[in-house]
Design a protein around this motif. Sequence first.
Motif, mmCIF file in Angstrom:
data_model
loop_
_atom_site.group_PDB
_atom_site.id
_atom_site.type_symbol
_atom_site.label_atom_id
_atom_site.label_comp_id
_atom_site.label_asym_id
_atom_site.label_seq_id
_atom_site.Cartn_x
_atom_site.Cartn_y
_atom_site.Cartn_z
ATOM 1 N N VAL A 1 40.527 41.955 36.934
ATOM 2 C CA VAL A 1 39.754 40.722 36.732
ATOM 3 C C VAL A 1 38.599 40.658 37.708
ATOM 4 N N SER A 2 38.881 40.958 38.963
ATOM 5 C CA SER A 2 37.828 40.942 39.984
ATOM 6 C C SER A 2 36.728 41.932 39.653
ATOM 7 N N MET A 3 37.096 43.114 39.197
ATOM 8 C CA MET A 3 36.103 44.148 38.897
ATOM 9 C C MET A 3 35.203 43.728 37.740
ATOM 10 N N ILE A 4 35.775 43.132 36.696
ATOM 11 C CA ILE A 4 34.976 42.678 35.553
ATOM 12 C C ILE A 4 34.005 41.589 35.979
ATOM 13 N N LEU A 5 34.479 40.629 36.771
ATOM 14 C CA LEU A 5 33.598 39.572 37.265
ATOM 15 C C LEU A 5 32.494 40.140 38.136
ATOM 16 N N GLN A 6 32.833 41.125 38.962
ATOM 17 C CA GLN A 6 31.823 41.756 39.814
ATOM 18 C C GLN A 6 30.716 42.380 38.981
ATOM 19 N N CYS A 84 42.706 35.958 46.306
ATOM 20 C CA CYS A 84 42.344 37.355 46.552
ATOM 21 C C CYS A 84 41.181 37.784 45.657
ATOM 22 N N THR A 85 41.205 37.358 44.404
ATOM 23 C CA THR A 85 40.149 37.723 43.469
ATOM 24 C C THR A 85 38.801 37.168 43.913
ATOM 25 N N VAL A 86 38.785 35.913 44.340
ATOM 26 C CA VAL A 86 37.535 35.271 44.767
ATOM 27 C C VAL A 86 36.954 35.957 45.989
ATOM 28 N N ALA A 142 32.118 50.318 38.491
ATOM 29 C CA ALA A 142 33.467 49.959 38.061
ATOM 30 C C ALA A 142 34.518 50.866 38.697
ATOM 31 N N ILE A 143 34.231 52.166 38.742
ATOM 32 C CA ILE A 143 35.215 53.106 39.294
ATOM 33 C C ILE A 143 35.368 52.914 40.801
ATOM 34 N N LEU A 144 34.250 52.892 41.515
ATOM 35 C CA LEU A 144 34.318 52.809 42.975
ATOM 36 C C LEU A 144 34.947 51.501 43.444
ATOM 37 N N LYS A 145 34.540 50.385 42.849
ATOM 38 C CA LYS A 145 35.101 49.109 43.280
ATOM 39 C C LYS A 145 36.499 48.903 42.709
ATOM 40 N N GLY A 146 36.768 49.501 41.539
ATOM 41 C CA GLY A 146 38.133 49.420 41.016
ATOM 42 C C GLY A 146 39.118 50.135 41.913
ATOM 43 N N VAL A 147 38.751 51.334 42.366
ATOM 44 C CA VAL A 147 39.615 52.083 43.287
ATOM 45 C C VAL A 147 39.737 51.352 44.617
ATOM 46 N N SER A 148 38.635 50.759 45.077
ATOM 47 C CA SER A 148 38.665 50.001 46.330
ATOM 48 C C SER A 148 39.624 48.817 46.231
ATOM 49 N N THR A 149 39.578 48.116 45.117
ATOM 50 C CA THR A 149 40.496 46.988 44.911
ATOM 51 C C THR A 149 41.935 47.468 44.791
ATOM 52 N N TYR A 150 42.125 48.596 44.121
ATOM 53 C CA TYR A 150 43.459 49.191 43.968
ATOM 54 C C TYR A 150 44.064 49.543 45.329
ATOM 55 N N ASN A 151 43.199 49.965 46.264
ATOM 56 C CA ASN A 151 43.668 50.381 47.584
ATOM 57 C C ASN A 151 43.710 49.243 48.606
ATOM 58 N N GLU A 152 43.242 48.062 48.237
ATOM 59 C CA GLU A 152 43.141 46.962 49.191
ATOM 60 C C GLU A 152 44.508 46.603 49.769
#
Length: 220
Positions: A1-6, A84-86, A142-152
């Motif tokens: 959700v966060s990645m799509i909004l970003q 967390c998403t915000v 999408a990939i870079l921030k998606g992986v970053s969120t996945y690793n948060e």
Amino acid sequence: VSMILQLVIAFLLANLLNIEKLRLRKLYKTVLMFPWAMPGYVGILLWKTGMFNTQFGLLNQWMDKLGLTAVKWLSSDVSAFLSCTVVNLWLALPFMIMIMDGALQSIDKSYYESAILDGCSYFGVFFKILLPLLKPAVVTSAILKGVSTYNEYYMANLYLQDKNKYQVVSTSLYVFSGPMGSQYNYICAGVIITIIPALIIFLLCQDQIYSGMAAGAVKE
């Protein structure tokens, strides 16, 4: 959700920054890039103490003025994940905007002008010209921030207070260093399982990542 909004918000703001007649462009860009200049843990703590605090947080103060009941933002699963998403959205926007802004600047504006002269609508220009040309930048972001969120880990560990009920991949993996701290076979298995999804995505999309980073490297 966060990645799509970003992606959506970064694209809209990058388009706004590319308006030729926009006043105070540098000021807007400075404000948007401010979260990037701040250490991540400082921003996370700032939101936790200044915005999400039940007693004196700004969000509950605003809700009180509107006659609404205060919310314990970090005490339930929905509100904690929403928090967390915000915060993740706020911290990640500068990077996304930079990629999108660079990609938009690399597109020759004559494409837009020619399409409009040929009778193409603005929606047609967006879907048939702009979006295909921005695909590398969109995929890269999408990939870079998606992986970053996945690793948060830090934000999830701080905001999702009930570690037994609210877990993500990073906090679940950290549990292995507790009771199973000496069982390295379980630790290694957990590490490999968490690495596999990100590794597969990177291998499948590495060409888009490289092309997207190159597209976003254009200077003003």
